[in-house]
Design a protein around this motif. Structure first.
Motif, PDB file in Angstrom:
ATOM      1  N   GLY A 114     -31.212 -15.223  -5.915  1.00 30.53           N
ATOM      2  CA  GLY A 114     -32.590 -15.183  -5.420  1.00 30.53           C
ATOM      3  C   GLY A 114     -33.555 -15.968  -6.292  1.00 30.53           C
ATOM      4  O   GLY A 114     -34.754 -16.042  -6.011  1.00 30.53           O
ATOM      5  N   ARG A 122     -37.194 -11.557  -7.693  1.00 29.77           N
ATOM      6  CA  ARG A 122     -36.643 -11.158  -6.395  1.00 29.77           C
ATOM      7  C   ARG A 122     -35.127 -11.129  -6.466  1.00 29.77           C
ATOM      8  O   ARG A 122     -34.529 -11.519  -7.464  1.00 29.77           O
ATOM      9  CB  ARG A 122     -37.117 -12.112  -5.299  1.00 29.77           C
ATOM     10  N   LEU A 134     -31.414 -11.515  -3.810  1.00 29.05           N
ATOM     11  CA  LEU A 134     -30.802 -11.758  -2.505  1.00 29.05           C
ATOM     12  C   LEU A 134     -30.077 -10.493  -2.079  1.00 29.05           C
ATOM     13  O   LEU A 134     -29.275  -9.945  -2.832  1.00 29.05           O
ATOM     14  CB  LEU A 134     -29.813 -12.931  -2.593  1.00 29.05           C
ATOM     15  N   LEU A 144     -34.279 -12.543   1.003  1.00 24.62           N
ATOM     16  CA  LEU A 144     -34.817 -12.360  -0.340  1.00 24.62           C
ATOM     17  C   LEU A 144     -35.744 -11.155  -0.325  1.00 24.62           C
ATOM     18  O   LEU A 144     -36.633 -11.056   0.521  1.00 24.62           O
ATOM     19  CB  LEU A 144     -35.572 -13.609  -0.787  1.00 24.62           C
ATOM     20  N   MET A 162     -29.644 -20.196   1.600  1.00 22.21           N
ATOM     21  CA  MET A 162     -29.198 -19.100   0.741  1.00 22.21           C
ATOM     22  C   MET A 162     -27.676 -19.028   0.672  1.00 22.21           C
ATOM     23  O   MET A 162     -26.987 -19.224   1.671  1.00 22.21           O
ATOM     24  CB  MET A 162     -29.774 -17.765   1.247  1.00 22.21           C
TER      25      MET A 162
END
Length: 380
Positions: free
Chosen positions: A209, A226, A228, A238, A292
């Motif tokens: 993240g 943050r 993931l 996120l 991501m």
């Protein structure tokens, strides 16, 4: 005034509550099964005292599984993060509402002994101590809410004895294994992923993240903001961090800083190659297209590289343990380690790594002896 009477070999009490103002029927509290008369009298006096102080709560006849289901789905899940709901929901369905020794018992009749028997059952079923503690925490929240809603007078969890978490279930790489593994990673797309895990102790989700805007190249710091996470039905996203301590800044070495710069240049090359198809999400660790990264792919790459390097197979999270163990071996203060790892408090860090801490008690006897001896010599 309570009425005590003997029925067979046991005693029971009856407390008259007068008539129900709605139905007009007489209300009473009845309970039996006491071996000794004085035990029945003691409990009756306790109830009468609570009634005098307006603290008496009439025992709920609601079945635990019904209450727990209503509490979780109608109240609790609306107050926690979406990423947490799926994990807690599975635990709730699999262990709290089903396969539970007291799930069909009236909530007001559940005792600490019932819950301890439940914990023992889970231990025998070979569930990890940390997982059983999660069940304990969820049960505690449920019973606390039952108290707040006036369904029970007290929380039976208070008197239970859940198993202590066994933090010894971890594997740690030696310095040689770290070098072997990272050398095997050179040239791999996830080299930086594993480097950050070992050199910073960040969690997998935090690394995946991480954004370039979170890195302070001038002051050599990473700002963890943050993580993931996976949300069923929505995929990976996120999310904000679970605790205030998780949101932290991690100082990094010149070596790690340079590796970040190298990776950024490599990533720029991917952008140039793909052009407009590149989805720039500012992620430090992403796919070749900028999106991501699926954590499962990271695990697959890690297993392959472990075999290539010829080192012991460990989990991704064990690289975090490896980082902490090195700091401990170098004598770094446990509070500083706790802050770096993002633990909620140093107690968690201490409990997790107590078995790695050096024994500082070996010189206590000599220090005491020297103190006594010096005082004796001063008297001469």
């Amino acid at each position: 005034m309570a009425h005590i009477r003997k029925r067979g070999k046991t005693y029971s009490y009856t407390i008259d509550l007068g008539r129900d103002p709605v139905t007009g029927k007489r209300k009473q509290i009845n309970k039996g099964g006491f071996i000794r008369k004085k035990d029945a009298e003691a409990e009756a006096r306790k109830i009468e005292s609570e009634m005098d102080d307006n603290k008496y709560i009439e025992p709920s006849k609601e079945i635990f599984s019904e209450f727990a289901g209503d509490w979780f789905y109608g109240h609790y899940q609306n107050r926690i993060k979406k990423t947490t709901v799926s994990n807690r929901a599975y635990l709730m369905e699999r262990h709290i509402l089903q396969n539970n020794l007291f799930s069909n018992k009236t909530i007001s009749k559940i005792k600490a002994s019932d819950i301890d028997a439940f914990y023992n059952q889970k231990i025998q079923e070979k569930y990890s101590t940390s997982y059983i503690r999660q069940m304990h925490q969820l049960l505690n929240q449920a019973f606390n809410q039952a108290v707040k809603w006036g369904k029970i007078a007290s929380n039976p969890i208070t008197d239970t004895d859940p198993p202590a978490v066994n933090y010894g279930e971890m594997f740690i790489w030696s310095f040689d294994e770290i070098h072997q593994f990272l050398n095997a990673c050179r040239g791999e797309r996830h080299y930086l992923t594993f480097l950050l895990a070992i050199y910073t102790g960040m969690r997998r989700g935090e690394i995946l993240g991480l954004k370039w805007s979170d890195i302070d190249f001038d002051n050599k710091k990473i700002y963890v903001k943050r993580s993931l996470a996976h949300i069923p039905g929505h995929g990976y996203t996120l999310t904000t961090l679970k605790t205030k301590k998780s949101k932290r800044q991690i100082p990094i070495s010149e070596f790690v800083l340079n590796e970040l710069k190298v990776h950024k240049n490599t990533q720029y090359g991917w952008k140039e190659l793909i052009g407009d198809l590149y989805e720039d999400q500012d992620l430090v660790i992403g796919t070749n297209e900028g999106t991501m990264q699926d954590p499962r792919n990271v695990n697959r790459v890690m297993k392959r590289l472990i075999k290539k390097a010829g080192v012991r197979e460990i989990r991704f999270h064990d690289m975090r343990h490896t980082h902490a163990s090195i700091l401990i071996s170098e004598g770094i203060d446990i509070v500083k380690i706790s802050n770096r790892l993002g633990h909620a408090n140093p107690k968690i860090t201490y409990e997790c790594y107590a078995h790695l801490l050096p024994n500082s008690d070996s010189d206590v006897a000599d220090i005491f002896q020297d103190a006594i001896q010096n005082h004796t010599n001063d008297k001469k």
